[in-house]
Structures are given as structure tokens and as C-alpha cells.
Write an enzyme that holds these catalytic residues in place. Sequence first.
Site, PDB file in Angstrom:
ATOM      1  N   LYS A   1       0.515   3.459  -2.940  1.00 59.40           N
ATOM      2  CA  LYS A   1      -0.653   4.336  -3.129  1.00 59.40           C
ATOM      3  C   LYS A   1      -0.264   5.814  -3.083  1.00 59.40           C
ATOM      4  O   LYS A   1      -0.927   6.655  -3.683  1.00 59.40           O
ATOM      5  CB  LYS A   1      -1.713   4.013  -2.064  1.00 59.40           C
ATOM      6  CG  LYS A   1      -2.291   2.589  -2.218  1.00 59.40           C
ATOM      7  CD  LYS A   1      -3.158   2.185  -1.028  1.00 59.40           C
ATOM      8  CE  LYS A   1      -3.709   0.770  -1.176  1.00 59.40           C
ATOM      9  NZ  LYS A   1      -4.438   0.320   0.033  1.00 59.40           N
TER      10      LYS A   1
ATOM     11  N   TYR B   1      -3.452  -2.202 -10.289  1.00 54.31           N
ATOM     12  CA  TYR B   1      -3.401  -2.137  -8.823  1.00 54.31           C
ATOM     13  C   TYR B   1      -2.529  -3.256  -8.231  1.00 54.31           C
ATOM     14  O   TYR B   1      -1.688  -3.019  -7.363  1.00 54.31           O
ATOM     15  CB  TYR B   1      -4.831  -2.186  -8.264  1.00 54.31           C
ATOM     16  CG  TYR B   1      -4.881  -2.222  -6.762  1.00 54.31           C
ATOM     17  CD1 TYR B   1      -4.624  -1.083  -6.008  1.00 54.31           C
ATOM     18  CD2 TYR B   1      -5.146  -3.416  -6.087  1.00 54.31           C
ATOM     19  CE1 TYR B   1      -4.627  -1.128  -4.628  1.00 54.31           C
ATOM     20  CE2 TYR B   1      -5.156  -3.466  -4.698  1.00 54.31           C
ATOM     21  CZ  TYR B   1      -4.904  -2.324  -3.965  1.00 54.31           C
ATOM     22  OH  TYR B   1      -4.899  -2.368  -2.601  1.00 54.31           O
TER      23      TYR B   1
ATOM     24  N   SER C   1       0.800  -1.238   0.000  1.00 56.14           N
ATOM     25  CA  SER C   1       0.000   0.000   0.000  1.00 56.14           C
ATOM     26  C   SER C   1       0.829   1.282   0.000  1.00 56.14           C
ATOM     27  O   SER C   1       0.276   2.358  -0.218  1.00 56.14           O
ATOM     28  CB  SER C   1      -0.931   0.030   1.211  1.00 56.14           C
ATOM     29  OG  SER C   1      -1.987  -0.863   1.008  1.00 56.14           O
TER      30      SER C   1
ATOM     31  N   VAL D   1       1.069  -3.828   3.788  1.00 56.51           N
ATOM     32  CA  VAL D   1       0.994  -5.139   4.448  1.00 56.51           C
ATOM     33  C   VAL D   1       2.240  -5.991   4.228  1.00 56.51           C
ATOM     34  O   VAL D   1       2.359  -7.062   4.817  1.00 56.51           O
ATOM     35  CB  VAL D   1      -0.266  -5.971   4.072  1.00 56.51           C
ATOM     36  CG1 VAL D   1      -1.507  -5.454   4.746  1.00 56.51           C
ATOM     37  CG2 VAL D   1      -0.422  -6.108   2.577  1.00 56.51           C
TER      38      VAL D   1
HETATM   39  O1  DON Z   1      -4.932  -4.807  -1.790  1.00 56.40           O
HETATM   40  C1  DON Z   1      -4.378  -5.320  -0.826  1.00 56.40           C
HETATM   41  O2  DON Z   1      -5.012  -5.872   0.058  1.00 56.40           O
HETATM   42  C2  DON Z   1      -2.872  -5.244  -0.747  1.00 56.40           C
HETATM   43  N1  DON Z   1      -2.290  -5.331  -2.046  1.00 56.40           N
HETATM   44  C3  DON Z   1      -2.416  -3.948  -0.140  1.00 56.40           C
HETATM   45  C4  DON Z   1      -2.997  -3.711   1.231  1.00 56.40           C
HETATM   46  C5  DON Z   1      -2.087  -2.983   2.142  1.00 56.40           C
HETATM   47  O3  DON Z   1      -0.887  -2.918   1.980  1.00 56.40           O
HETATM   48  C6  DON Z   1      -2.734  -2.455   3.350  1.00 56.40           C
HETATM   49  N2  DON Z   1      -1.725  -1.932   4.241  1.00 56.40           N
HETATM   50  N3  DON Z   1      -1.492  -1.962   5.344  1.00 56.40           N
END
Ligand code: DON
Length: 313
Positions: free
Chosen positions: A67, A191, A64, A261
Site C-alpha cells: 500500500k 488490489y 499491505s 498480514v
Molecule cells: O486485503 C487483505 O486483507 C490483505 N490482502 C492485506 C491485509 C493486510 O496485510 C493487513 N495487514 N496487516
Amino acid sequence: MADLQDLLDTIAADMAAIEERGRSADYIPALARVDPARFGIAVVTAEGHSFTAGDAETPFSIQSISKVFMLTLALGKHGDALWRRVGREPSGSAFNSIVQLEFEHGIPRNPFINAGAIVVADAVLDRGAPQGAIGELLRFMRFLAEDDAVEIDIEVAGSEARTGFRNLALANYMKAFGNLRNAVDDVLNVYFNQCALAMSCRQLAMAGRYLSADGLHPGTGHQVISARRARRVGALMLTCGHYDGSGEFAFRVGIPGKSGVGGGILGIVPGKASIAVWSPGLNERGNSLLGSLALERLSEATGWSIFNGGLSI
Ligand code: DON
């Protein structure tokens, strides 16, 4: 700045001694395999000095954190018109939550929850081909980090594409509200690839410099984003960068931060430094457990907080 190196070495040694390290993300199978013992930290100062400790050269999945960079690209393409399609309020919900979307007619609360980032990916895609947008992001990251070795981990992208059912649901739901212009599969292709960017702490801290330097790329003098927009991206990082853990992060660390994450966090100290930290174990909100603790120690020891009028060091 010998003390900053000593401080990072101390923080890395302290983190290595901690047993409770959180849990690696397991809903993306390729991330579940990452060793939770890893820890890295890198600081690049406004003067251009860099300091690292631990596994700061090991690439990890930035997830994330991407983003922030996609938001920068989308604002460059669409300007403030982007804000008609995505809000600027903290959600107070999990990063992958769908509940608010129905009440708010498919307009996500902010660009950092998954729904908001999917809209931003749609804006960057802008009726082009997914490979074009992915290539654009990769070139942008290499330029920001001044390092052509930055890559996308296609195993991680594939792993998430096979298991990303929630993101598929979010994208379809927003498509039904008319808030996606491109085909759902194309948007998610962008994405999933952006989330699979693999960067080391050093590369990530280098890439974040423009956000601590009024939007300017210190290596080339290029204005990546206006100073006003850089401040606004920072404000969103502070209020929304850690999802439903954003208040706690602001309380403990006091600087804009964006988590992923994969266990990474990018921290921005305006006028002072860009910081990247990585420890794969997450807390219950999906933010790096030791990464947050390491940043808390760093901000305490340096006085780096946007609420510190003097911004010491
Ligand atoms: O879309 C998702 O769930 C992951 N590619 C990214 C989520 C993420 O990194 C949330 N962060 N803490």
C-alpha cells in the site's frame, strides 16, 4: 559497521529461541501454510551498506506493505487531488473494518486500511486495464529494489480473490458512494495482485530506501517522490501503518512502519536506514508479533527513533 551485523545476528538468534510466535494469517488460505518458524531481517543504510540475518533472502507475501508503494504511484499520477477521495487520520479500527465507511460517506479514513488502499488501487488503475496497472507496479518495485527477480505470487493472488469477501463488500460499498471510478472486479484484481507481491527482506529494504532518503532513489539518483511527499508518506506510516496497533508500534519502536498480514514490516529511519523484517506469526491486530519485537530491539540498541534528536549510529 561490524556492530550492526552482530546486532542483527543477536536479534535473529533471540527471535529463534522464542516459542510464542503468534499465528499466521488464516483467512487467506495460501498464507496459512507459511511456516511460523521463519524469521528474517535486512537493513540498508543511507551509505548503501546492507546487513542481513536469518531468512532475509526468502521471498514472502508483502501484502499491505504494497500500500505504501501504490500510494507513491497514485500521488505521482493525481497529486494532492487524491486526498479528496481518501483521508489521513488513523482509523482506530481493524484493517478490514467497514463500520466507518457509512458515517464518512464512502471516504476511507486513510490509504492503509483496506478500504483506503482499494481507492488508491482505483486511482492507479485510472481507467486503464488491470494488467497495465499490475505491470506498472511490478516494474516500479523491480526498479526500486534494483532487482528484476521480484515477482507476484499468483497462487496467493488467486487464493485471496477466492476468499476476499470483505474486500468485495468494501469495494461495492464505496462504488455505491461514487468513490470508485473503475469496475469493482478490475480494482480488486489490481488490489489482490499488489498484495501478492513476493519479496525478500533484502529486496523490500532496498525498495524502501527512497522513503529514508528524501524521496531519492540512491542507486540511480532519480527523484521517486518529492522530499515533502516522502515525509508525508512517513507520517502516514507512523500514524496509520499498523492500523489499530499504530499507537503501540510508535510507542515501542518510534519509527514509521508498515505491516502486512504476510508477517512483514517495512521500517523507515529518515536519513539513516530502510529496514525490512519478516516473521509470519501475527498478534491480535494482524501485525507481526516477532517482527515488532525485533524492530523494538533494533531501535533500542541503535537509538533509531524519530523522537531521538541525535538519531544515533
Ligand atoms: O486485503 C487483505 O486483507 C490483505 N490482502 C492485506 C491485509 C493486510 O496485510 C493487513 N495487514 N496487516
